[in-house]
Motif scaffolding. Structure first.
Motif, mmCIF file in Angstrom:
data_model
loop_
_atom_site.group_PDB
_atom_site.id
_atom_site.type_symbol
_atom_site.label_atom_id
_atom_site.label_comp_id
_atom_site.label_asym_id
_atom_site.label_seq_id
_atom_site.Cartn_x
_atom_site.Cartn_y
_atom_site.Cartn_z
ATOM 1 N N ILE A 93 0.801 -1.110 0.078
ATOM 2 C CA ILE A 93 -0.158 0.087 0.056
ATOM 3 C C ILE A 93 0.958 1.162 -0.190
ATOM 4 O O ILE A 93 1.973 1.157 0.890
ATOM 5 C CB ILE A 93 -0.986 -0.011 1.272
ATOM 6 C CG1 ILE A 93 -1.523 -1.373 1.378
ATOM 7 C CG2 ILE A 93 -1.880 1.117 0.944
ATOM 8 C CD1 ILE A 93 -2.450 -1.384 2.832
ATOM 9 N N LEU A 107 -2.775 11.570 5.793
ATOM 10 C CA LEU A 107 -2.258 10.677 4.716
ATOM 11 C C LEU A 107 -3.472 10.008 4.026
ATOM 12 O O LEU A 107 -3.993 9.119 5.048
ATOM 13 C CB LEU A 107 -1.046 10.072 5.223
ATOM 14 C CG LEU A 107 0.083 10.523 5.638
ATOM 15 C CD1 LEU A 107 1.217 9.560 6.248
ATOM 16 C CD2 LEU A 107 0.802 11.267 4.444
ATOM 17 N N HIS A 108 -3.249 10.025 2.859
ATOM 18 C CA HIS A 108 -4.484 9.454 2.103
ATOM 19 C C HIS A 108 -3.658 8.132 1.368
ATOM 20 O O HIS A 108 -2.568 8.131 1.043
ATOM 21 C CB HIS A 108 -4.961 10.055 1.112
ATOM 22 C CG HIS A 108 -5.956 11.273 1.646
ATOM 23 N ND1 HIS A 108 -7.073 10.968 1.910
ATOM 24 C CD2 HIS A 108 -5.793 12.514 1.655
ATOM 25 C CE1 HIS A 108 -7.697 12.057 2.499
ATOM 26 N NE2 HIS A 108 -6.864 12.953 2.536
ATOM 27 N N PHE A 109 -4.425 6.920 1.513
ATOM 28 C CA PHE A 109 -3.792 5.846 1.156
ATOM 29 C C PHE A 109 -4.563 5.235 -0.241
ATOM 30 O O PHE A 109 -5.676 5.530 -0.605
ATOM 31 C CB PHE A 109 -4.073 4.544 2.037
ATOM 32 C CG PHE A 109 -3.032 4.710 3.175
ATOM 33 C CD1 PHE A 109 -3.243 5.730 4.335
ATOM 34 C CD2 PHE A 109 -1.836 4.110 3.282
ATOM 35 C CE1 PHE A 109 -2.376 5.726 5.399
ATOM 36 C CE2 PHE A 109 -1.078 3.976 4.210
ATOM 37 C CZ PHE A 109 -1.317 4.904 5.183
ATOM 38 N N GLY A 110 -3.596 4.648 -1.114
ATOM 39 C CA GLY A 110 -4.176 3.945 -2.284
ATOM 40 C C GLY A 110 -5.053 2.711 -1.812
ATOM 41 O O GLY A 110 -5.014 2.272 -0.583
ATOM 42 N N ASN A 111 -5.688 1.931 -2.655
ATOM 43 C CA ASN A 111 -6.263 0.550 -2.515
ATOM 44 C C ASN A 111 -5.521 -0.501 -2.285
ATOM 45 O O ASN A 111 -6.001 -1.504 -2.171
ATOM 46 C CB ASN A 111 -7.593 0.521 -3.448
ATOM 47 C CG ASN A 111 -8.850 1.690 -3.459
ATOM 48 O OD1 ASN A 111 -8.818 1.883 -2.071
ATOM 49 N ND2 ASN A 111 -9.235 2.187 -4.400
ATOM 50 N N TYR B 35 -7.924 4.915 10.802
ATOM 51 C CA TYR B 35 -8.133 4.642 9.613
ATOM 52 C C TYR B 35 -8.966 3.285 9.627
ATOM 53 O O TYR B 35 -8.826 2.542 10.588
ATOM 54 C CB TYR B 35 -6.804 4.186 8.688
ATOM 55 C CG TYR B 35 -5.836 5.379 8.318
ATOM 56 C CD1 TYR B 35 -4.902 5.894 9.202
ATOM 57 C CD2 TYR B 35 -6.218 5.873 7.158
ATOM 58 C CE1 TYR B 35 -4.270 6.923 8.627
ATOM 59 C CE2 TYR B 35 -5.422 6.881 6.605
ATOM 60 C CZ TYR B 35 -4.387 7.572 7.538
ATOM 61 O OH TYR B 35 -3.699 8.532 6.956
ATOM 62 N N GLY B 42 -7.657 -1.068 0.787
ATOM 63 C CA GLY B 42 -6.813 -0.083 1.282
ATOM 64 C C GLY B 42 -7.364 0.624 2.645
ATOM 65 O O GLY B 42 -8.124 -0.105 3.088
#
Lengths: 118, 111
Positions: A93, A107-111, B35, B42
């Motif tokens: 990821i 922070l944004h995450f990819g899939n 999260y 993800g």
């Protein structure tokens, strides 16, 4: 909508081949991107910090010659798993954020990319 | 380095409130995140709090931060079956410029 795009979402490759995973920030410029690895039912392990225009910073125990990271532009970082082996099978990821005072913006995450090496 | 810990499992009934707890060790952590991860997917950013805040509320989510005890919690009001997932807290340490994740808490919502 998604602000970090990761491609491919899954890949199966034969042992000994190389696989490239792309991570793109869609609507902001990311001077830094982070690559994580996640084993089943475990937390995320930071592999390396990808810096635009310079060499990546690898965490202890991560082989930099095996996991090649290139951050060629402010919106794209790639992770190449070289000479993949079955033990490299995992969920990879990436994440990105904008640098602000005191740290990074959320922070944004990819899939994620599920890699299976046969 | 930073160490972030969470309980592994939480089960609640639909409609009840869920509280997921997290502790961290580095007092210089600046941003603290929550999260959500569903199977095979993800991470989805739920919310975050800056270290100079005590509380943040966003619809059904409430984050509480006790900086003295280095304790972070996420409260989900009116928990729904769609909330079933793994929830990770993460602490960003500016000095190391890295995000450290907890082990994740699996939330199970029962009818």
């Amino acid at each position: 909508g998604a602000v970090v795009s990761q491609h491919p979402s899954w890949v199966i490759c034969k042992s000994g081949t190389s696989v490239k995973i792309e991570c793109r920030s869609l609507d902001f410029q990311a001077t830094t991107m982070f690559w994580y690895r996640q084993f089943p039912k475990q937390s995320l392990m930071l592999m390396a910090t990808s810096n635009e225009g310079s060499k990546a910073t690898y965490e202890q125990g991560v082989e930099k010659d095996k996991f090649l990271i290139n951050h060629a532009s402010l919106t794209l970082s790639t992770l190449t798993v070289t000479s993949a082996h079955p033990e490299d099978s995992s969920f990879y990821i990436c994440s990105a954020g904008e640098l602000e005072t005191g740290g990074y913006s959320p922070l944004h995450f990819g899939n994620g990319t599920r890699l299976t090496v046969t | 380095g930073e160490d972030v810990e969470q309980s592994l499992f939480l089960s609640v009934r639909e409609g009840d409130s869920s509280v997921i707890n997290c502790t961290y060790t580095d007092s210089s952590s600046t941003y603290l995140y929550w999260y959500k991860q569903e199977p095979g997917a993800g991470l989805q950013l739920l919310t975050y709090i800056f270290s100079n805040m005590d509380m943040k509320q966003d619809q059904r989510l409430t984050v509480l931060l006790n900086k003295k005890d280095k304790h972070l919690s996420l409260r989900i009001a009116d928990t729904q079956t769609g909330d079933s997932a793994i929830y990770f807290c993460a602490a960003f340490t500016g000095t190391a410029s890295k995000l450290t994740f907890g082990t994740g808490t699996r939330l199970q919502v029962t009818l």
